[in-house]
Design an enzyme around this catalytic site. Sequence first.
Site, short mmCIF file in Angstrom:
data_model
loop_
_atom_site.label_atom_id
_atom_site.label_comp_id
_atom_site.label_asym_id
_atom_site.label_seq_id
_atom_site.Cartn_x
_atom_site.Cartn_y
_atom_site.Cartn_z
N GLU A 81 0.80 -1.22 0.00
CA GLU A 81 0.00 0.00 0.00
C GLU A 81 0.84 1.27 0.00
O GLU A 81 0.31 2.36 -0.22
CB GLU A 81 -0.94 0.00 1.20
N GLU A 112 7.21 -21.73 8.12
CA GLU A 112 7.62 -20.87 9.23
C GLU A 112 8.67 -21.52 10.12
O GLU A 112 9.30 -20.85 10.94
CB GLU A 112 6.41 -20.47 10.08
#
Length: 272
Positions: A81, A112
Amino acid sequence: MTFTKTTEQSSKYEHLEKMSVTALLSNINQEDKTVPFAIEKALPQIESLVTQIVAKMKLGGRLFYIGAGTSGRLGVVDASECPPTFGVPFDLVVGIIAGGDAAIRRAVENAEDNATQAWRDLTEYNINENDVVIGIAASGTTPYVIGGLQACNENNIVTGSISCNAGSPLSETAKFPIDVVVGPEFVTGSSRMKAGTAQKLVLNMISTATMIQLGKVKGNKMVDMQLSNRKLVDRGIIMIIGEIPVSYEEAAELLNIHGSVRKAVDSYNSKY
């Protein structure tokens, strides 16, 4: 100090399946209200990290977010963004998620748990000492994130973190840790809820404060935003009218010629 995962502690609410929709929504909302107060306690930590980021970016550095699962997705969202909001290059703020871009939509098994992959992911961007890397992990124990920050520390790269457990291994690893302790989740262990909200708010603060400090906002306006749709073009025209004495049509023409609110206003002012 003993490390306790408050994000994994049992919810203070019982028998959720027996609650009405009204009760569920009300209780979730009650828990969500506590998040900004938890963030308020961490403001000095956030300030210290933002100060580092601004200084490094003024030297030509970049900001990287690394995370897994929800935390990784939130980093990707915030990074993506920044270009449309502030008109910065797409590679100034970079979000990296364990498992690669495919993990944005679907979990990648065991991604992960790989403690060495984050550094390999970062080196693809030619990471260097002018950059800052923020590790995001609600638990504060994600190997992918901790391993990435450890490698950054070894290579003299500034490291920060966002965790929702005080005294976590991640916080101990980061040079500039941020601990936002939101407590047990409404659904036990569902850290996409309060912890995710806290991470999102902190990321908003970090990127927005950084970009303002770098001069990407004028007054309170996004004068460098990308004009990627009609709504934003119209917003840009209104901004121009608020800055200089021109009609809507004249402002639209200036914006079309110069491509940004800042350039349109600066061009007009340089002539008059």
